[in-house]
Design a protein around this motif. Structure first.
Motif, PDB file in Angstrom:
ATOM      1  N   TYR A   1       0.823  -1.202   0.000  1.00  0.00           N
ATOM      2  CA  TYR A   1       0.000   0.000   0.000  1.00  0.00           C
ATOM      3  C   TYR A   1       0.862   1.259   0.000  1.00  0.00           C
ATOM      4  O   TYR A   1       2.011   1.251   0.449  1.00  0.00           O
ATOM      5  N   LYS A   2       0.250   2.333  -0.493  1.00  0.00           N
ATOM      6  CA  LYS A   2       0.962   3.617  -0.513  1.00  0.00           C
ATOM      7  C   LYS A   2       0.220   4.633   0.342  1.00  0.00           C
ATOM      8  O   LYS A   2      -0.995   4.569   0.469  1.00  0.00           O
ATOM      9  N   ASN A   3       0.937   5.586   0.897  1.00  0.00           N
ATOM     10  CA  ASN A   3       0.376   6.686   1.694  1.00  0.00           C
ATOM     11  C   ASN A   3      -0.636   6.234   2.745  1.00  0.00           C
ATOM     12  O   ASN A   3      -1.840   6.298   2.547  1.00  0.00           O
ATOM     13  N   ILE A   4      -0.074   5.788   3.836  1.00  0.00           N
ATOM     14  CA  ILE A   4      -0.889   5.227   4.918  1.00  0.00           C
ATOM     15  C   ILE A   4      -0.897   6.177   6.115  1.00  0.00           C
ATOM     16  O   ILE A   4       0.119   6.795   6.434  1.00  0.00           O
ATOM     17  N   VAL A   5      -2.050   6.298   6.730  1.00  0.00           N
ATOM     18  CA  VAL A   5      -2.164   7.082   7.965  1.00  0.00           C
ATOM     19  C   VAL A   5      -2.394   6.099   9.111  1.00  0.00           C
ATOM     20  O   VAL A   5      -3.138   5.136   8.954  1.00  0.00           O
ATOM     21  N   MET A   6      -1.745   6.368  10.233  1.00  0.00           N
ATOM     22  CA  MET A   6      -1.999   5.513  11.400  1.00  0.00           C
ATOM     23  C   MET A   6      -2.414   6.393  12.567  1.00  0.00           C
ATOM     24  O   MET A   6      -1.699   7.311  12.957  1.00  0.00           O
ATOM     25  N   PHE A   7      -3.592   6.088  13.107  1.00  0.00           N
ATOM     26  CA  PHE A   7      -4.070   6.728  14.333  1.00  0.00           C
ATOM     27  C   PHE A   7      -3.937   5.707  15.460  1.00  0.00           C
ATOM     28  O   PHE A   7      -4.086   4.509  15.218  1.00  0.00           O
ATOM     29  N   ASP A   8      -3.686   6.189  16.664  1.00  0.00           N
ATOM     30  CA  ASP A   8      -3.858   5.252  17.781  1.00  0.00           C
ATOM     31  C   ASP A   8      -4.396   5.928  19.043  1.00  0.00           C
ATOM     32  O   ASP A   8      -4.254   7.130  19.226  1.00  0.00           O
ATOM     33  N   PHE A   9      -5.034   5.135  19.858  1.00  0.00           N
ATOM     34  CA  PHE A   9      -5.593   5.631  21.118  1.00  0.00           C
ATOM     35  C   PHE A   9      -4.484   5.676  22.160  1.00  0.00           C
ATOM     36  O   PHE A   9      -3.740   4.709  22.305  1.00  0.00           O
ATOM     37  N   THR A  10      -4.402   6.787  22.866  1.00  0.00           N
ATOM     38  CA  THR A  10      -3.379   6.876  23.916  1.00  0.00           C
ATOM     39  C   THR A  10      -3.863   6.131  25.160  1.00  0.00           C
ATOM     40  O   THR A  10      -4.999   6.313  25.578  1.00  0.00           O
ATOM     41  N   SER A  11      -2.983   5.317  25.719  1.00  0.00           N
ATOM     42  CA  SER A  11      -3.288   4.470  26.889  1.00  0.00           C
ATOM     43  C   SER A  11      -4.727   3.980  26.838  1.00  0.00           C
ATOM     44  O   SER A  11      -5.522   4.264  27.729  1.00  0.00           O
ATOM     45  N   MET A  12      -5.067   3.256  25.778  1.00  0.00           N
ATOM     46  CA  MET A  12      -6.470   2.963  25.536  1.00  0.00           C
ATOM     47  C   MET A  12      -7.192   2.286  26.708  1.00  0.00           C
ATOM     48  O   MET A  12      -8.228   2.774  27.151  1.00  0.00           O
TER      49      MET A  12
ATOM     50  N   ALA B   1      -6.466   1.997  29.876  1.00  0.00           N
ATOM     51  CA  ALA B   1      -6.532   2.823  31.074  1.00  0.00           C
ATOM     52  C   ALA B   1      -7.599   3.905  30.904  1.00  0.00           C
ATOM     53  O   ALA B   1      -8.386   4.172  31.819  1.00  0.00           O
ATOM     54  N   SER B   2      -7.651   4.502  29.723  1.00  0.00           N
ATOM     55  CA  SER B   2      -8.630   5.575  29.528  1.00  0.00           C
ATOM     56  C   SER B   2     -10.049   5.016  29.473  1.00  0.00           C
ATOM     57  O   SER B   2     -10.998   5.673  29.887  1.00  0.00           O
ATOM     58  N   VAL B   3     -10.202   3.785  28.996  1.00  0.00           N
ATOM     59  CA  VAL B   3     -11.528   3.147  29.006  1.00  0.00           C
ATOM     60  C   VAL B   3     -11.965   2.884  30.454  1.00  0.00           C
ATOM     61  O   VAL B   3     -13.109   3.153  30.832  1.00  0.00           O
ATOM     62  N   ILE B   4     -11.032   2.384  31.256  1.00  0.00           N
ATOM     63  CA  ILE B   4     -11.367   2.063  32.653  1.00  0.00           C
ATOM     64  C   ILE B   4     -11.861   3.312  33.376  1.00  0.00           C
ATOM     65  O   ILE B   4     -12.869   3.287  34.078  1.00  0.00           O
ATOM     66  N   PHE B   5     -11.171   4.450  33.152  1.00  0.00           N
ATOM     67  CA  PHE B   5     -11.602   5.668  33.840  1.00  0.00           C
ATOM     68  C   PHE B   5     -12.900   6.212  33.232  1.00  0.00           C
ATOM     69  O   PHE B   5     -13.841   6.555  33.946  1.00  0.00           O
ATOM     70  N   THR B   6     -12.943   6.280  31.922  1.00  0.00           N
ATOM     71  CA  THR B   6     -14.106   6.860  31.250  1.00  0.00           C
ATOM     72  C   THR B   6     -15.397   6.151  31.637  1.00  0.00           C
ATOM     73  O   THR B   6     -16.417   6.776  31.883  1.00  0.00           O
TER      74      THR B   6
ATOM     75  N   GLY C   1     -15.447  10.703  27.436  1.00  0.00           N
ATOM     76  CA  GLY C   1     -14.513  10.831  28.565  1.00  0.00           C
ATOM     77  C   GLY C   1     -13.122  11.293  28.196  1.00  0.00           C
ATOM     78  O   GLY C   1     -12.956  12.203  27.397  1.00  0.00           O
ATOM     79  N   ILE C   2     -12.148  10.609  28.774  1.00  0.00           N
ATOM     80  CA  ILE C   2     -10.764  11.030  28.532  1.00  0.00           C
ATOM     81  C   ILE C   2     -10.140  10.252  27.380  1.00  0.00           C
ATOM     82  O   ILE C   2      -8.937  10.307  27.152  1.00  0.00           O
ATOM     83  N   MET C   3     -10.965   9.541  26.636  1.00  0.00           N
ATOM     84  CA  MET C   3     -10.400   8.775  25.521  1.00  0.00           C
ATOM     85  C   MET C   3      -9.864   9.725  24.463  1.00  0.00           C
ATOM     86  O   MET C   3     -10.463  10.754  24.181  1.00  0.00           O
ATOM     87  N   GLU C   4      -8.729   9.358  23.929  1.00  0.00           N
ATOM     88  CA  GLU C   4      -8.045  10.272  23.034  1.00  0.00           C
ATOM     89  C   GLU C   4      -7.372   9.512  21.900  1.00  0.00           C
ATOM     90  O   GLU C   4      -6.695   8.510  22.126  1.00  0.00           O
TER      91      GLU C   4
ATOM     92  N   LEU D   1     -15.550  -2.509  25.678  1.00  0.00           N
ATOM     93  CA  LEU D   1     -15.765  -1.100  25.355  1.00  0.00           C
ATOM     94  C   LEU D   1     -14.632  -0.540  24.490  1.00  0.00           C
ATOM     95  O   LEU D   1     -14.852   0.354  23.678  1.00  0.00           O
ATOM     96  N   ALA D   2     -13.456  -1.097  24.655  1.00  0.00           N
ATOM     97  CA  ALA D   2     -12.352  -0.700  23.775  1.00  0.00           C
ATOM     98  C   ALA D   2     -12.689  -1.134  22.345  1.00  0.00           C
ATOM     99  O   ALA D   2     -12.521  -0.373  21.394  1.00  0.00           O
TER     100      ALA D   2
END
Length: 817
Positions: A449-460, A462-467, A617-620, A565-566
């Motif tokens: 593949y060409k030109n790929i974007v990658m997103f990721d959840f920070t401390s996923m 942990a943020s689910v547990i709090f949220t 919540g704090i999910m990012e 939930l994740a």
DNA sequence: ATATACACGGATCCCCTATTTCC
DNA sequence: GGAAATAGGGGATCCGTGTA
């Protein structure tokens, strides 16, 4: 009353006249060795039923105050009680704090609290030192001002001040925390050498010692060359005595070894016994004691014995690239230097002029251990300060124990009474529950593949547990108003929306992680890095902790809901990305990869902001990177794309290779290096042409027997005792061969072998196994068909080149000879 | 003794068929 | 000549390691 500034290092306790006292060894500001003795009023809690009336509570209190346990050596009774409004699992409770004479009897006392209005008895199963630190806040490796009475030849506590080799001893009355100041402990690194690896079987040939401006090798072997750092003795016994003297004289804060819990200290103890010498290493001249466990923990009274290997294994290894955690590889990675070369042989076969090399080798091990200790000191001090457990524990505890200690030391902020440790039957039950559904992994389509974007959840997680407020303390047995409902495979579960202490604590960990990460970026230094890493580790381990059967705060429903939930959030996000007409190519747990397509980077970043505004919540979600190209391959068995196996190149030309044999240590270097080169070529060039040439060259070399032995060694770890293997695999055969040659086999050893040509035709791979030192020619067919081809065929298949095409071309080549 | 998901090699088991052995 | 024993091939499954 006098006072000293004090930094606590080693914690222990003793009984005096039936009561518990805590003894802490550390340093004062002038670097003098100090000892603090403190009293400690042990207690436990009993929690009342909500329905218990005031009158009943008073009645019970009176009855409890009469409880007494008579033992031959002491009598423990309830000293006094207090009624408190506390919280237990985030719910308000009325509880009675029961002070007792001796903490050792907390368990039998708890057993006597048998009233129907008491629904739970707690905090009788917490380590006394942990309990002391939570109560008195004398934090390990932090400076404190201790005020109290100096003990000088005092008969109190049976002459404690003269039993220990210390400069000052104080009986604490008041403890105040001081602002952080630096502390540099005195390290003494050591290492022993012997012929036999079995504990105590052979003699100790030499011992090296390294400290500040101090380097020594002690030996009783003769060498033709005199070296200034070597001290010669006439016997092993004399050498051992001098070793003990040096340790006593140098009197380090920290005695540091590498795998010294499992080897050096027990070996020294065994040899000292044989030579009828007392291994008096402790500040009170006591011998090391061993705390039982998988690997026993070797404790030396008054001196912190740190086994760096254990710290690295349990905590630090995740920051390392090293494939093994041996001293050589770890030192290479962290210090840029490794062990000295030495061709090991039995001491009876070592010639006089060869001993010099052995001494150097032995000294180098201690030098490396010493340097590693200095390098890892910021991490040790930060872990100890954050988790608030002594260094001895911090460097040996598992991840779950570290998380749990952190919780225990922070409970009073939430006015919480601690949950109990699960009992044997409870653990058994939990383990039988089986697995719950975990992360979502997207099924990729093989391709370049060409030109790929990658997103990721920070401390996923942990943020689910709090949220979503997921924890044991918020888990509800029934549905109430205002509850969160989570659909799990086995049915619905419910969680309260009232803030639970565990998620709250986790959010504070996440906040601190962010804060110190930022601080580190602004001012890169080892302390800030260590601090940020420690919080990151705690945050990451918290999800696993809630699902761990041995945890005090085990909650399977919370763990399963976290995963559920994740999954929900990442699937929702994938949908939203799709709706913007991006093409998703991959996703695993907390990351999503998709094609940029016709969109611009700016559009994509704006879209990311929008996504973030919609997350609960704090999910990012954050931008991981833009990648120029990415390769996904098919599975070996079916045509589907393989999960967890891909290679990416970003716009700066940096590679990210996951799951491929390149990164797996149980493949030979020949196949790994070849695959790596081919992946890199393809990602750089965008096509397979040049990569094919590399492959042909390697196949050629293989057939011409030009490949070096080092390249064809296969390494596999022995994960259990040899006798327990049901399937006799090549590495088991190799291990048996090693054992036959007289070398000891340890669980966890990395077994090396290669597959050789055999005269008779044999069908099983294991029948062709040879050890690296065994003579023989490598098996061309095996390395071609089981290493090289499997490592690259899926890659070339992406370009329509079949295994047969590669092989046929080879065969033609083979005929040309 | 942090969790689950996944890939994949090699051994092992099982079934089927071809070949050999034995009466 | 025919039944029973045996060898060998191929696929499914298990065991084991290592990684995300």
């Amino acid at each position: 009353m006098t006072s000293i500034n004090f930094i606590p290092l080693d914690y222990d306790y003793f009984d005096f006249q039936g009561k518990n006292y805590i003894r802490i060894i550390g340093r004062d500001e002038k670097g003098k060795r100090a000892c603090v003795v403190d009293h400690f009023d042990p207690f436990l809690w009993a929690i009342f039923e909500d329905s218990a009336s005031e009158k009943r509570i008073k009645d019970i209190q009176k009855k409890i105050e009469k409880i007494e346990i008579k033992l031959p050596s002491r009598t423990t009774k309830v000293e006094r009680t207090e009624i408190h409004e506390k919280k237990f699992l985030s719910k308000k409770v009325k509880a009675i704090k029961i002070f007792i004479t001796n903490y050792k009897d907390a368990h039998p006392i708890a057993d006597k609290l048998d009233f129907k209005e008491i629904k739970a008895r707690r905090e009788y199963d917490i380590n006394i030192i942990t309990k002391y630190i939570t109560e008195k806040k004398l934090i390990p490796l932090s400076w404190h001002k201790i005020s109290g009475e100096i003990l000088n030849n005092s008969q109190e506590f049976g002459n404690i001040d003269s039993a220990f080799d210390i400069d000052v001893c104080i009986k604490a009355e008041k403890i105040e925390k001081l602002n952080n100041k630096k502390f540099r402990p005195k390290f003494l690194a050591f290492d022993i050498e012997s012929d036999e690896l079995e504990l105590g079987k052979g003699e100790i040939l030499m011992i090296s010692l390294v400290s500040d401006n101090f380097k020594k090798v002690l030996t009783w072997k003769k060498s033709s060359e005199k070296l200034n750092y070597v001290e010669y003795f006439k016997s092993e016994a004399e050498m051992l005595k001098t070793f003990i003297n040096y340790v006593n004289k140098i009197s380090p804060d920290i005695l540091v070894g590498y795998f010294s819990d499992g080897f050096d200290i027990p070996y020294l103890k065994a040899r000292a016994e044989k030579n009828k010498i007392k291994l008096a290493l402790g500040l009170d001249k006591s011998q090391p004691s061993f705390i039982r466990g998988r690997i026993p923990k070797a404790r030396i009274s008054g001196i912190v014995h740190v086994d760096l290997f254990r710290f690295i294994e349990s905590v630090y290894s995740q920051y390392l690239q090293s494939e093994t955690l041996g001293l050589n590889e770890v030192a290479f990675e962290l210090l840029g230097e490794g062990k000295k070369e030495f061709n090991h042989k039995h001491s009876s076969k070592i010639k006089e002029h060869e001993w010099k090399d052995y001494f150097e080798y032995n000294l180098q091990d201690s030098i490396l251990t010493y340097k590693l200790a200095e390098k890892l000191w910021p991490d040790m001090i930060e872990f100890s300060g954050i988790i608030q457990e002594p260094l001895f524990e911090i460097t040996r505890n598992s991840m779950s124990q570290l998380v749990e200690s952190y919780i225990l030391h922070n409970l009073d902020k939430y006015n919480e009474i601690a949950e109990k440790r699960p009992l044997h039957d409870e653990i058994k039950e939990r383990r039988q529950m089986g697995k719950y559904v975990g992360a979502f992994v997207f099924q990729p389509k093989p391709g370049l593949y060409k030109n790929i974007v990658m997103f990721d959840f920070t401390s996923m997680y942990a943020s689910v547990i709090f949220t979503y407020n997921l924890s044991l303390s918020t888990f509800l047995k029934k549905k109430f108003n205002k509850t969160l409902e989570v659909n799990l495979e086995k049915g619905k579960v419910y969680f309260s929306k009232e803030q639970g202490f565990f998620p709250l604590m986790l959010s504070e960990i996440i906040e601190k992680r962010k804060k110190y990460k930022k601080e580190y970026k602004q001012n890169p230094n080892p302390i800030a890095k260590a601090r940020s890493n420690a919080y990151k580790l705690l945050a990451n381990a918290s999800y696993g902790y809630q699902g761990f059967f041995g945890a005090r705060y085990y909650c399977r429903e919370a763990a399963a809901s976290t995963a559920a939930l994740a999954r929900k959030n990442i699937l929702d996000t994938i949908d939203k990305i799709k709706k913007q007409s991006y093409e998703i190519i991959y996703s695993d747990t907390d990351s999503i990869a998709f094609l940029l397509g016709k969109k611009s980077k700016k559009q994509t970043i704006d879209f990311l902001k929008k996504l973030n505004s919609e997350l609960p919540g704090i999910m990012e979600l954050e931008l991981e990177d833009f990648y120029k190209r990415g390769l996904f391959v098919a599975k070996r068995t079916v045509k589907l794309g393989a999960k967890k196996k891909y290679a990416l190149i970003n716009e700066k030309g940096k590679f990210k290779i996951r799951g491929f044999e390149t990164v797996r240590r149980d493949w030979c270097n020949l196949a790994r290096n070849l695959q790596n080169k081919i992946l890199q070529k393809i990602l750089k060039e965008g096509n397979e042409k040049k990569a094919l040439e590399i492959l042909k060259k390697t196949v050629d070399d293989l057939k011409k027997r030009k490949i070096l032995k080092e390249q064809i060694i296969i390494r596999t770890q022995l994960k259990k005792p040899l006798s327990e293997y049901k399937a006799i695999t090549p590495h088991v055969i190799a291990a048996e061969k090693i054992k036959k040659s007289g070398k000891p086999i340890d669980m966890g050893m990395l077994i090396e072998y290669y597959i050789a040509e055999t005269k008779i035709k044999k069908s099983l791979v294991r029948e062709k196994v040879k050890l690296p030192e065994e003579k023989g020619e490598y098996n061309i067919k095996y390395y071609l068909e089981h290493q090289i081809i499997p490592a690259v065929e899926n890659i070339f298949e992406v370009f329509g080149i079949k295994k047969e095409d590669i092989l046929q071309k080879d065969q033609r080549k083979l005929h040309e000879f």
